[in-house]
Structure formats: C-alpha cells, structure tokens
Design a protein around this motif. Sequence first.
Motif, PDB file in Angstrom:
ATOM      1  N   ARG A 156      63.916  28.286  63.515  1.00 17.66           N
ATOM      2  CA  ARG A 156      64.422  29.654  63.307  1.00 17.66           C
ATOM      3  C   ARG A 156      65.939  29.671  63.119  1.00 17.66           C
ATOM      4  O   ARG A 156      66.456  30.435  62.303  1.00 17.66           O
ATOM      5  N   PHE A 157      66.667  28.848  63.874  1.00 21.75           N
ATOM      6  CA  PHE A 157      68.114  28.758  63.686  1.00 21.75           C
ATOM      7  C   PHE A 157      68.433  28.383  62.236  1.00 21.75           C
ATOM      8  O   PHE A 157      69.260  29.017  61.579  1.00 21.75           O
ATOM      9  N   PHE A 158      67.774  27.331  61.746  1.00 16.68           N
ATOM     10  CA  PHE A 158      68.059  26.863  60.391  1.00 16.68           C
ATOM     11  C   PHE A 158      67.647  27.894  59.347  1.00 16.68           C
ATOM     12  O   PHE A 158      68.365  28.128  58.369  1.00 16.68           O
ATOM     13  N   ASP A 159      66.498  28.519  59.574  1.00 19.30           N
ATOM     14  CA  ASP A 159      66.026  29.513  58.609  1.00 19.30           C
ATOM     15  C   ASP A 159      67.005  30.673  58.481  1.00 19.30           C
ATOM     16  O   ASP A 159      67.271  31.147  57.371  1.00 19.30           O
ATOM     17  N   LYS A 160      67.535  31.140  59.597  1.00 15.49           N
ATOM     18  CA  LYS A 160      68.490  32.251  59.559  1.00 15.49           C
ATOM     19  C   LYS A 160      69.746  31.887  58.778  1.00 15.49           C
ATOM     20  O   LYS A 160      70.423  32.760  58.225  1.00 15.49           O
ATOM     21  N   ASP A 161      70.043  30.578  58.709  1.00 19.16           N
ATOM     22  CA  ASP A 161      71.228  30.122  57.981  1.00 19.16           C
ATOM     23  C   ASP A 161      70.898  29.625  56.580  1.00 19.16           C
ATOM     24  O   ASP A 161      71.718  28.958  55.927  1.00 19.16           O
TER      25      ASP A 161
ATOM     26  N   LYS B 222      79.277  20.511  71.900  1.00 23.02           N
ATOM     27  CA  LYS B 222      79.643  21.911  71.702  1.00 23.02           C
ATOM     28  C   LYS B 222      78.462  22.665  71.102  1.00 23.02           C
ATOM     29  O   LYS B 222      77.571  22.086  70.479  1.00 23.02           O
ATOM     30  N   MET B 223      78.458  23.955  71.299  1.00 24.17           N
ATOM     31  CA  MET B 223      77.401  24.843  70.825  1.00 24.17           C
ATOM     32  C   MET B 223      77.729  25.325  69.411  1.00 24.17           C
ATOM     33  O   MET B 223      78.845  25.760  69.148  1.00 24.17           O
ATOM     34  N   ILE B 224      76.737  25.218  68.492  1.00 22.52           N
ATOM     35  CA  ILE B 224      76.965  25.749  67.143  1.00 22.52           C
ATOM     36  C   ILE B 224      75.980  26.871  66.778  1.00 22.52           C
ATOM     37  O   ILE B 224      76.181  27.566  65.784  1.00 22.52           O
ATOM     38  N   ARG B 225      74.930  27.027  67.568  1.00 27.68           N
ATOM     39  CA  ARG B 225      73.968  28.120  67.356  1.00 27.68           C
ATOM     40  C   ARG B 225      73.365  28.449  68.700  1.00 27.68           C
ATOM     41  O   ARG B 225      73.095  27.555  69.506  1.00 27.68           O
ATOM     42  N   SER B 226      73.131  29.755  68.993  1.00 30.19           N
ATOM     43  CA  SER B 226      72.709  30.113  70.341  1.00 30.19           C
ATOM     44  C   SER B 226      71.822  31.340  70.386  1.00 30.19           C
ATOM     45  O   SER B 226      72.080  32.342  69.712  1.00 30.19           O
ATOM     46  N   LEU B 227      70.770  31.246  71.210  1.00 31.19           N
ATOM     47  CA  LEU B 227      69.977  32.431  71.532  1.00 31.19           C
ATOM     48  C   LEU B 227      70.760  33.358  72.444  1.00 31.19           C
ATOM     49  O   LEU B 227      70.543  34.568  72.447  1.00 31.19           O
TER      50      LEU B 227
ATOM     51  N   LYS C 195      71.099  37.331  70.303  1.00 38.83           N
ATOM     52  CA  LYS C 195      71.449  37.605  71.694  1.00 38.83           C
ATOM     53  C   LYS C 195      70.721  38.797  72.309  1.00 38.83           C
ATOM     54  O   LYS C 195      70.637  38.898  73.545  1.00 38.83           O
ATOM     55  N   ASP C 196      70.190  39.697  71.490  1.00 37.04           N
ATOM     56  CA  ASP C 196      69.465  40.848  72.031  1.00 37.04           C
ATOM     57  C   ASP C 196      67.959  40.622  72.073  1.00 37.04           C
ATOM     58  O   ASP C 196      67.209  41.497  72.510  1.00 37.04           O
ATOM     59  N   GLU C 197      67.517  39.458  71.637  1.00 30.78           N
ATOM     60  CA  GLU C 197      66.093  39.143  71.678  1.00 30.78           C
ATOM     61  C   GLU C 197      65.669  38.735  73.084  1.00 30.78           C
ATOM     62  O   GLU C 197      66.427  38.091  73.813  1.00 30.78           O
ATOM     63  N   ALA C 198      64.459  39.107  73.451  1.00 32.52           N
ATOM     64  CA  ALA C 198      63.871  38.570  74.686  1.00 32.52           C
ATOM     65  C   ALA C 198      63.448  37.139  74.401  1.00 32.52           C
ATOM     66  O   ALA C 198      62.650  36.899  73.497  1.00 32.52           O
ATOM     67  N   CYS C 199      64.010  36.201  75.130  1.00 28.61           N
ATOM     68  CA  CYS C 199      63.605  34.809  74.886  1.00 28.61           C
ATOM     69  C   CYS C 199      62.305  34.499  75.606  1.00 28.61           C
ATOM     70  O   CYS C 199      61.488  33.730  75.127  1.00 28.61           O
TER      71      CYS C 199
END
Length: 386
Positions: A206-211, A257-262, A269-273
Amino acid sequence: MNNFKKIALTLAMALSFTACVNDNQETKKDDTQAEMPAGDEKTDTSAENVNDKDSQTVEKEADKEANDNKDEDNDVETTGKMEDEPHYGEPIKVAYNGGVCTGAPGIADVRGEFKKRGLEVEFVNVESDVDSIGTHTADATVGHIAKFVPPTINGVDMVFASGAHTGCKSLYVLDNGEINDTEGLKGKTVGFPGSIGSADHNIAIRFFDKDGIKPDEVNYKQVEMSAIVQSMESGELAGAILSDEYADKFVQDGTIKMIRSLSFDDDFKDEACCVNALNGDFVRENPLMAKAYNEAVLSTQKWMEDNVEDAAKILFDNNWASGDFDTVVKMMDSYNWAVSLDETEDTLEGVVDDYRKLGIIDSDVKTEDFISNYWNSLGLKDSDIK
C-alpha cells in the motif's frame, strides 16, 4: 430455524420416497459441509492461502457463509436482557498474548469496565489470533486490519466492531543518505518479520501503491525481526517494515530513518491500523454481551487517549509490555486511541478498495458487501462512548 426446517423437510421427503420403492433399494445421499479454514502461521493473513482449497471454492464458500451470516443477523431475537443470552454467566474469551497495540481489553479489565457492565473476561494465549476467532478458541481479539481482512473475506467468521487505534508501523531505510523515498527502493528488496502475504507485506504494498510504484517493482523478503537491521546494514535489505516501537532505538542512534509511515503521513495517519474483532457466532447469539464488550473497550481507549502514561503503567505492572517505559509512552502517545467508528469504517472501505485493485483479494469482492457483512459497531455511536 431455517436449517432445521430444511433438514425436517428432507427427512419427510426421504421417508415418502422409500415407502414407494422396494425394500431392497437403497437411497444414497452425499452430505456436504463448508469447512472453517484452519490456517497456520504462514496463512493467517494471506488471501491466497487461508486454506488448501482452490480459490473458486473458497470464494463460493465465503460468499455462502457471508449470506448465511447476514440472514442470521436479521433473525436474531433478543428479549432485551443480557441475562437471557446463551453465553451469559460464562467469561468472554479474549485472545491476547500481551503487547502495547493490543492492550486495551486488558486495561479495560484492570479498570473494571467489563465488570461494571456485567461481563467477565478470560485472556487466552494463542498462536494465531485469526485462527482463534475462526475456531471459537476465542470470542474476541485485537489485530491489524491488514492482517484480518483477507482471511475474513475467505471465510473466517469475524466481525469488525470498532477501531483500536491509529499508527504503529512504518517503512525504514538506512540513515546514510543513499535512499530517501520509496522511489529509491525500486528494484531493491524490502524485508519484514511477517511472511509473504502477511500484514507487513500488505502494508508495504500500500505504501508503494500510494506513491505510484507497482508491487512487482520491489522485491520482498521475510527476515527474522532481530536480524532485520543487520540485514539492512549488510546490504541484503534496502528497507524494512517495522513497528515504530521496535525501530525507535535504531532511529535514535542514527542507524535507520523513516520514509513512509502509518503513524505520521497525512494519507495514513487518520486510518485505524487495528480493529476490535469478535467471532461472528458469538455476536449473533449474544448481541447485548457483544455490544457491552465493545463499549467497555471503546470507553477504555478513550481514557487511554488522555492518560497514556497511566495506561502504560498498567501494561508494565501486568507484564503485558516490556522494554523502556519512556519509549513505550512515546509510541502510545503517537497513536490516536480514540479513533472514531466513522474513521474505522472509512479505513475498511479504503483498505478493501486498495486490496482489490492490488490483487490481494479477489477482484469480485465489492466494498459495500464487505462493510455490510463484516462491519458491525453493534448499535454503538461515537456519542455513546463516555
């Protein structure tokens, strides 16, 4: 009652038929029954491998079970008294092996939220939270949406009742300046503790797809948690999906380091994980107990949002959390424990849409059907949570 009537009718027809044939004639019949997928550690969350049956069979059985469950939901009769429900007087079994992200039910029990609603709970250690729900080993659990959606679609009788919190996992790379975004991971390998098809794998996709990066433009590999950072340093991995709590010490010492984050990116960030999930049979047979359970957990999560340090202390006092106390508090404070029911439903819709597009679940799965069959806040509204 529908199944009973069908069986009675079948027996009556069989008796009538045998009365009209010779005594030495035998009537044969084949009994078929949909099986609950058992799964194992490698198949807990994989849409392709929930059980050994071919995909068409799984899809047909899942559709049949979903329709049966929906019919049974409509047939639920209640006297309005929790005491009249079949499970009343017995503890609600909650699958929980400890942990911060899944700790709200434990904290709810310590704070007396279940007792004040006439409930008793029992925490059970399980190898698989998904299997525990599907096999009735547990009545309730907490787990990642990315993990729960595929097996639920493929037949596990699970109801999503509410969100647990936001955040908790991110995509990390070495902090050496060589890779600074997901584009830099094209053609390289990303690792994670879970198996291929697991929640970690699905989060990465999902991270990659969004980008705008196709899933097959990146390679994926399961690596033992304790070896992931070392594998990044050796060049075996270029990136990794890790829990923010685990990664924090390596971020602080400048290793990764962080490059993508829930937890922190605007599009996640507003999604329920994670979600609070219950066994479908338990919900249908004990709707008032299920509602009271959900309310107790949601009330606790609302308290946790404003009392993070006190919540962390309860976890540590009961050996449900370990490590550095301040780090745990920091991570807990980065989550939204009061994630709303509306936000959770929106998250489920978005995840199902994405999974269908990405081929994680079958393309025939309709988002509105998933929500209708598996999302049930049990009559609660956000305004009900005190």
